[in-house]
Design a protein around this motif. Structure first.
Motif, PDB file in Angstrom:
ATOM      1  N   ALA A  40      53.688  35.323   2.434  1.00  0.00           N
ATOM      2  CA  ALA A  40      54.840  34.434   2.302  1.00  0.00           C
ATOM      3  C   ALA A  40      56.071  35.065   2.957  1.00  0.00           C
ATOM      4  N   SER A 147      51.349  29.378   0.174  1.00  0.00           N
ATOM      5  CA  SER A 147      52.250  28.459   0.905  1.00  0.00           C
ATOM      6  C   SER A 147      53.409  28.039   0.023  1.00  0.00           C
ATOM      7  N   GLU A 150      56.033  30.738  -0.384  1.00  0.00           N
ATOM      8  CA  GLU A 150      56.959  30.704   0.751  1.00  0.00           C
ATOM      9  C   GLU A 150      57.924  29.514   0.635  1.00  0.00           C
ATOM     10  N   HIS A 151      57.391  28.395   0.132  1.00  0.00           N
ATOM     11  CA  HIS A 151      58.208  27.193  -0.035  1.00  0.00           C
ATOM     12  C   HIS A 151      59.357  27.468  -1.009  1.00  0.00           C
TER      13      HIS A 151
ATOM     14  N   ARG B  35      48.975  36.873   7.428  1.00  0.00           N
ATOM     15  CA  ARG B  35      48.184  35.669   7.641  1.00  0.00           C
ATOM     16  C   ARG B  35      47.754  35.597   9.102  1.00  0.00           C
ATOM     17  N   GLU B  84      44.134  30.287   1.138  1.00  0.00           N
ATOM     18  CA  GLU B  84      44.548  29.735   2.424  1.00  0.00           C
ATOM     19  C   GLU B  84      44.070  30.556   3.606  1.00  0.00           C
ATOM     20  N   TRP B  88      44.068  29.861   7.885  1.00  0.00           N
ATOM     21  CA  TRP B  88      44.788  30.887   8.641  1.00  0.00           C
ATOM     22  C   TRP B  88      43.873  31.516   9.688  1.00  0.00           C
ATOM     23  N   LYS B 113      48.921  21.847   5.820  1.00  0.00           N
ATOM     24  CA  LYS B 113      50.008  22.781   5.536  1.00  0.00           C
ATOM     25  C   LYS B 113      50.147  23.830   6.620  1.00  0.00           C
ATOM     26  N   ASP B 176      55.687  21.719   5.012  1.00  0.00           N
ATOM     27  CA  ASP B 176      56.327  21.241   3.786  1.00  0.00           C
ATOM     28  C   ASP B 176      57.744  21.801   3.680  1.00  0.00           C
ATOM     29  N   ILE B 177      57.889  23.059   4.117  1.00  0.00           N
ATOM     30  CA  ILE B 177      59.208  23.699   3.985  1.00  0.00           C
ATOM     31  C   ILE B 177      60.225  22.987   4.873  1.00  0.00           C
TER      32      ILE B 177
END
Ligand code: SF4
Lengths: 466, 210
Positions: A40, A147, A150-151, B35, B84, B88, B113, B176-177
């Motif tokens: 992250a 994820s 990190e968000h 990742r 994930e 990756w 994602k 998403d971010i």
């Protein structure tokens, strides 16, 4: 409209409701540890984003740390790398961090409440499923994936849809020798590991109100084992007394204001839950697991189930497989089953109250020949408090190992591991195959039951020892 | 995240069902702190011999599939763990699109994602696309996300379905971010209101912060 504790916390954190019902949910506390944060941080760096709220974030190392002599370097290169990486990241992004060799270090889910970081009414997340522990404070606390870590770092929010409401009411009072761990094992035994799926689980009833904060944390810790997204207990005077004076808790006037708000959070009398479950506290025995799923629970006077007793052939095969793995015979009494290791620790049962209840059994007795017994405090502060009370001497004189804080034998990620075939009375939360080390056999139980097994060499009814 | 608009690339055929996340990236590579870098161990068990040399029979070790950006495979791709690391690893190898009759749920979500387009198509079509893929670099596939169709080397095309919101996210290159940050004003407003009305809420500030 009447609302539940969960509804109220949720409503107070919705930043925006998107057209499809997904909510942007504000996160008050983000706890980091060394295993699920590195990617992250890397993502943040690669996208040139900043950490939005270092002052709502806190980091600690726990999963990989050895619980032996802290002055020695960490031997396993991968563990060392994860720890060093966290230290680099917190320095770069300015995250408050409890150093490995500080008294503040400990298991993330012990440290949060202990430091007054986890408070009622908050949303609390961490890249770890047992984040549910913090629900004992009356906070909405749940584990997230990388994820999402990190968000939260980048936005201080998560995209979430509301969960369903479930209430578990445990009425009456438990008998002597019965602890929060036994209550939770009884609940999981009753509703199963998928019983809470899709729900946030609120614990209520006299038996819950009577629990101290350590017991409430044990309960919420294992709500994830019952499949729930999170566990919750309404904050009350017990909660406020626990919080007052803790390092990062509000002080003075602010504390009074906070309490006034926290008192409004309890579920409204006429609120409706999607699912209700009730248990009678008086019927709960000191309990333990016999199989490799946390729902495989029996009372200490019970017998190991017989696969032939299951009408569903798939379940019968599964039970047989578990008995083979666990080295148990169908129909055998669980009391009297010999153990090799007793582990008292983990984010489920490593607080000072847990150590006191184990020490009460260990006092004046000795660990049985051939048994390795270890006590691993949940944090440096728990360790210091225990030493101030003389619990360490009780344990050491009784032949228990007295270790440094960390996840230890809860999972086989640091040097504390079971070897194949070893049977362990463990106060942790997961009895999956290989969880405590490849081939290891885990029986989940309370600290008092684990201590009783350690000094007896086999499982015994703790009620006969007090 | 990189945008996904139109991808013209070599497709690698993997005619197997139930390719799980452990095959995509074996568990022993999960102790990593990154990742990126997982691509060299994608499909490690099939891709490398015990002595570490390449297995020449494995599709991704053969030209032109070393440069494949599309995978065509069969049912239940990505089943197993929720971690994930699987998407990756694919992304790091260079895969941007996976075509299969069905996917494991969590893996399917994790793809979006991470900027990978998973496409569900009936088995007969997947098999036909695998035949195209077998023709190698003379037979590139073009995946047009905007038009929601795949152009085959023979000039014909195949339409596919994709969720509107996710399509938008991929085309705009929003993760998403990025999407949430478009609501920055609302987030900042929420924080300001809080600070004003609930000033008792403590922040975590350490005197000896690292
Ligand atoms: S003590 Fe066990 S369950 Fe708790 S955080 Fe550590 S590894 Fe996870």
């Amino acid at each position: 409209m009447a609302r539940t504790l969960f509804d109220k916390i949720w409503d107070d954190h919705v930043v925006e409701r998107l057209p499809d019902g997904t909510c942007i949910l504000y996160i008050d506390r983000h706890l980091l540890h060394e295993v699920t944060s590195p990617q992250a941080f890397e993502g943040l760096r690669m996208s040139g984003r900043r950490l939005r709220r270092p002052d709502a974030t806190v980091a600690v190392v726990d999963h990989n740390v050895p619980t032996s002599d802290r002055s020695l370097p960490i031997e396993e290169p991968e563990s060392r790398l994860q720890i060093e990486t966290l230290e680099k990241n917190v320095a770069e992004f300015g995250v408050p961090y409890f150093r490995l060799r500080s008294k503040d270090q400990g298991i993330v889910h012990v440290v949060g409440p202990e430091q007054g970081i986890s408070l009622p009414g908050m949303t609390i997340v961490c890249g770890d499923s047992h984040t549910s522990t913090h629900g004992a404070m009356g906070a909405l606390a749940f584990g997230i994936g990388t994820s999402e870590v990190e968000h939260v770092m980048a936005t201080q929010t998560l995209l979430q849809k509301p969960a369903r409401n479930m209430r578990i009411t445990v009425s009456g009072q438990v008998g002597p020798g019965v602890t929060a761990k036994d209550i939770m094992l009884a609940i999981i035994g009753k509703i199963g590991t998928a019983g809470g799926t899709g729900h946030v689980m609120e614990f209520a009833g006299d038996a819950i109100r009577a629990l101290d904060m350590a017991g409430r944390m044990t309960l919420c810790n294992m709500s994830i084992e019952a499949g729930a997204r999170a566990g919750l207990i309404a904050p009350d005077e017990t909660t406020f007394a626990y919080i007052e004076g803790r390092r990062f808790a509000p002080k003075g006037d602010d504390f009074e204001k906070a309490c006034a708000y926290w008192r409004t959070l309890a579920t409204d009398d006429d609120a409706v839950f999607d699912t209700e479950v009730t248990l009678d506290a008086a019927s709960i025995q000191p309990s333990l697991t016999w199989g490799t799923s946390p729902e495989d629970v029996i009372g200490i006077d019970g017998v190991v189930p017989d696969p032939a007793g299951f009408s569903d052939p798939a379940r019968a095969r599964q039970v047989q497989r578990m008995l083979d793995y666990m080295g148990l015979e169908a129909g055998q009494k669980i009391a009297g089953t010999r153990i090799d290791v007793a582990f008292i620790g983990s984010c489920t049962n490593s607080r000072i109250e847990d150590l006191r209840s184990a020490a009460a059994i260990a006092r004046g007795r000795h660990v049985a020949p051939g048994v390795r017994a270890m006590v691993v405090p949940g944090s440096g502060h728990v360790k210091a408090a225990a030493e101030a009370e003389g619990l360490d001497r009780i344990f050491v004189e009784a032949g228990f190992e007295w270790r440094e804080a960390g996840c230890s034998m809860c999972l086989g990620m640091n040097p504390d591991r079971l070897t194949a075939g070893q049977r362990c009375a463990s106060t942790s939360n997961r009895n999956f195959e290989g969880r405590q080390g490849p081939g290891g056999r885990t029986h989940l139980c309370s600290p008092a039951m684990a201590a009783a097994a350690a000094v007896s060499g086999c499982f015994v009814d703790v009620r006969e020892m007090v | 995240m990189d945008r996904f608009t139109t991808l013209t690339a070599v497709a690698a055929p993997m005619p197997a069902e139930n390719i799980d996340t452990d095959q995509i990236i074996p568990a022993r590579f999960l102790k990593t702190i990154q990742r990126s870098g997982l691509g060299k161990n994608a499909f490690a068990a099939q891709r490398y011999n015990d002595d570490g040399s390449e297995n020449p029979d494995f599709v991704l070790n053969r030209e032109p599939y070393r440069h494949a950006e599309i995978l065509v495979t069969l049912d239940n791709f990505g089943c197993g763990s929720s971690r994930e690391h699987a998407p990756w690893a694919l992304l790091d190898f260079g895969i941007r699109c996976v075509i299969a009759p069905s996917f494991a749920d969590i893996f399917f979500n994790n793809c979006f994602k991470n900027g990978i387009l998973p496409i569900r198509l009936p088995r007969e079509i997947c098999e036909a696309l695998m035949e195209d893929a077998a023709l190698g670099s003379n037979a590139r596939l073009t995946v047009d996300l905007q038009a929601q169709c795949i152009h085959r080397p023979d000039g014909s095309s195949v339409a596919f379905e994709v969720d509107g919101f996710r399509k938008h996210m991929l085309i705009e290159g929003l993760d998403d971010i990025g999407q949430t940050l478009q609501h920055e004003t609302a987030i900042a407003g929420f924080e300001r209101k809080r600070a004003l009305e609930e000033s008792w809420r403590p922040n975590i500030v350490m005197e000896d912060a690292s």
